[in-house]
Design a protein around this motif. Structure first.
Motif, mmCIF file in Angstrom:
data_model
loop_
_atom_site.group_PDB
_atom_site.id
_atom_site.type_symbol
_atom_site.label_atom_id
_atom_site.label_comp_id
_atom_site.label_asym_id
_atom_site.label_seq_id
_atom_site.Cartn_x
_atom_site.Cartn_y
_atom_site.Cartn_z
ATOM 1 N N ALA A 1 -7.121 -9.065 -7.312
ATOM 2 C CA ALA A 1 -6.845 -9.980 -6.201
ATOM 3 C C ALA A 1 -5.346 -10.265 -6.161
ATOM 4 N N VAL A 2 -4.744 -9.930 -5.014
ATOM 5 C CA VAL A 2 -3.298 -10.088 -4.839
ATOM 6 C C VAL A 2 -3.039 -11.044 -3.675
ATOM 7 N N PRO A 3 -2.394 -12.193 -3.920
ATOM 8 C CA PRO A 3 -2.022 -13.067 -2.802
ATOM 9 C C PRO A 3 -1.098 -12.305 -1.847
ATOM 10 N N LEU A 4 -1.354 -12.426 -0.554
ATOM 11 C CA LEU A 4 -0.579 -11.644 0.412
ATOM 12 C C LEU A 4 0.924 -11.864 0.275
ATOM 13 N N LEU A 5 1.343 -13.097 0.077
ATOM 14 C CA LEU A 5 2.789 -13.338 0.000
ATOM 15 C C LEU A 5 3.405 -12.863 -1.310
ATOM 16 N N SER A 6 2.575 -12.384 -2.239
ATOM 17 C CA SER A 6 3.102 -11.760 -3.460
ATOM 18 C C SER A 6 3.354 -10.275 -3.265
ATOM 19 N N ILE A 7 2.926 -9.754 -2.112
ATOM 20 C CA ILE A 7 3.181 -8.354 -1.786
ATOM 21 C C ILE A 7 4.578 -8.277 -1.179
ATOM 22 N N LEU A 8 5.446 -7.517 -1.833
ATOM 23 C CA LEU A 8 6.830 -7.414 -1.367
ATOM 24 C C LEU A 8 7.036 -6.226 -0.433
ATOM 25 N N MET B 1 1.543 -9.031 7.939
ATOM 26 C CA MET B 1 1.051 -8.181 6.861
ATOM 27 C C MET B 1 -0.448 -7.920 7.027
ATOM 28 N N GLN B 2 -1.208 -8.960 7.353
ATOM 29 C CA GLN B 2 -2.650 -8.802 7.566
ATOM 30 C C GLN B 2 -2.927 -7.834 8.709
ATOM 31 N N GLU B 3 -2.205 -7.989 9.804
ATOM 32 C CA GLU B 3 -2.404 -7.116 10.962
ATOM 33 C C GLU B 3 -2.057 -5.669 10.630
ATOM 34 N N LEU B 4 -0.975 -5.477 9.904
ATOM 35 C CA LEU B 4 -0.561 -4.123 9.524
ATOM 36 C C LEU B 4 -1.603 -3.474 8.621
ATOM 37 N N MET B 5 -2.074 -4.213 7.609
ATOM 38 C CA MET B 5 -3.084 -3.642 6.713
ATOM 39 C C MET B 5 -4.391 -3.371 7.455
ATOM 40 N N SER B 6 -4.737 -4.210 8.408
ATOM 41 C CA SER B 6 -5.944 -3.967 9.206
ATOM 42 C C SER B 6 -5.843 -2.646 9.953
ATOM 43 N N ILE B 7 -4.678 -2.365 10.510
ATOM 44 C CA ILE B 7 -4.464 -1.084 11.205
ATOM 45 C C ILE B 7 -4.571 0.070 10.217
ATOM 46 N N LEU B 8 -3.979 -0.092 9.036
ATOM 47 C CA LEU B 8 -4.056 0.965 8.025
ATOM 48 C C LEU B 8 -5.505 1.212 7.609
ATOM 49 N N PHE B 9 -6.285 0.148 7.463
ATOM 50 C CA PHE B 9 -7.705 0.304 7.138
ATOM 51 C C PHE B 9 -8.449 1.030 8.261
ATOM 52 N N GLN B 10 -8.193 0.625 9.502
ATOM 53 C CA GLN B 10 -8.859 1.243 10.657
ATOM 54 C C GLN B 10 -8.536 2.727 10.774
ATOM 55 N N LYS B 11 -7.323 3.089 10.447
ATOM 56 C CA LYS B 11 -6.874 4.481 10.580
ATOM 57 C C LYS B 11 -7.117 5.293 9.309
ATOM 58 N N ASP B 12 -7.800 4.685 8.321
ATOM 59 C CA ASP B 12 -8.044 5.345 7.032
ATOM 60 C C ASP B 12 -6.764 5.893 6.418
ATOM 61 N N ILE C 1 3.771 0.488 1.375
ATOM 62 C CA ILE C 1 4.395 1.815 1.335
ATOM 63 C C ILE C 1 3.403 2.879 1.791
ATOM 64 N N VAL C 2 3.838 3.759 2.686
ATOM 65 C CA VAL C 2 3.045 4.906 3.129
ATOM 66 C C VAL C 2 3.895 6.153 2.915
ATOM 67 N N ASP C 3 3.317 7.133 2.232
ATOM 68 C CA ASP C 3 4.027 8.392 1.963
ATOM 69 C C ASP C 3 5.417 8.165 1.379
ATOM 70 N N GLU C 4 5.493 7.287 0.390
ATOM 71 C CA GLU C 4 6.727 6.974 -0.333
ATOM 72 C C GLU C 4 7.786 6.263 0.516
ATOM 73 N N THR C 5 7.399 5.793 1.697
ATOM 74 C CA THR C 5 8.338 5.091 2.574
ATOM 75 C C THR C 5 7.852 3.663 2.822
ATOM 76 N N PRO C 6 8.685 2.666 2.516
ATOM 77 C CA PRO C 6 8.290 1.284 2.832
ATOM 78 C C PRO C 6 8.174 1.105 4.342
ATOM 79 N N ILE C 7 7.006 0.637 4.791
ATOM 80 C CA ILE C 7 6.824 0.379 6.229
ATOM 81 C C ILE C 7 6.809 -1.116 6.514
ATOM 82 N N PHE C 8 6.807 -1.911 5.442
ATOM 83 C CA PHE C 8 6.831 -3.363 5.585
ATOM 84 C C PHE C 8 7.531 -3.945 4.362
ATOM 85 N N ILE C 9 8.445 -4.857 4.619
ATOM 86 C CA ILE C 9 9.140 -5.552 3.538
ATOM 87 C C ILE C 9 8.988 -7.050 3.772
#
Length: 155
Positions: free
Chosen positions: A95-102, A19-30, A105-113
């Motif tokens: 502040a959201v604990p990472l493991l509380s993120i279920l 999850m951390q790696e995925l969000m880092s990519i999303l941040f990098q790609k704006d 979602i990008v463009d209404e599509t879940p990309i990570f569950i």
């Protein structure tokens, strides 16, 4: 079998890292994204007024875009961002604990569950209860033997 996997500490660590790696990519790609999370684990600083808190559902979607996206960061296994709430745009740091993120979602599509369930607190609590009960049981056994009275201090 599935239950033992999703409650496994190593599995939870792997999900958190992914999850951390995925969000880092999303941040990098704006890339703006949403998170579906368990509201019971989310903290607000300053606290939201009660009427705003009452509007949240157990699973709540936060969309990170604009200023909220710009302030978002991952720190100490938490996703932290600033957001405005209600018609008055009441500002708070979320502040959201990472493991509380279920879901992410990008463009209404879940990309990570995330299906991991972190059980650390439960195990620590059970261990504490066992330790306390063990001490009580041990003391009761000790005191039940009359010969052990010589080891007790007299008041």
């Amino acid at each position: 079998m599935l239950e033992s996997l999703i409650e496994d500490r190593d599995f939870a660590k792997m999900m958190k890292k992914h999850m951390q790696e995925l969000m880092s990519i999303l941040f990098q790609k704006d890339q703006n994204f949403g998170i579906l999370c368990k509201i019971e684990d989310v903290t607000f600083n300053p606290e939201l007024p009660d009427d705003m808190n009452a509007e949240f559902r157990p699973l709540t979607l936060f969309f990170l875009a604009g200023y909220t996206f710009e302030t978002a960061q991952i720190e100490d296994d938490m996703l932290i961002f600033e957001a405005g709430f209600g018609s008055d745009n009441f500002g708070s740091v979320v502040a959201v604990p990472l493991l509380s993120i279920l879901q992410i979602i990008v463009d209404e599509t879940p990309i990570f569950i995330n299906i991991a369930v972190e059980k650390e607190d439960v195990k620590e609590k059970e261990k504490s209860e066992v330790d306390e009960n063990g001490v009580k049981n041990s003391m009761a056994s000790f005191l039940s033997n009359p010969e052990n009275s010589k080891f007790l201090k007299k008041k």
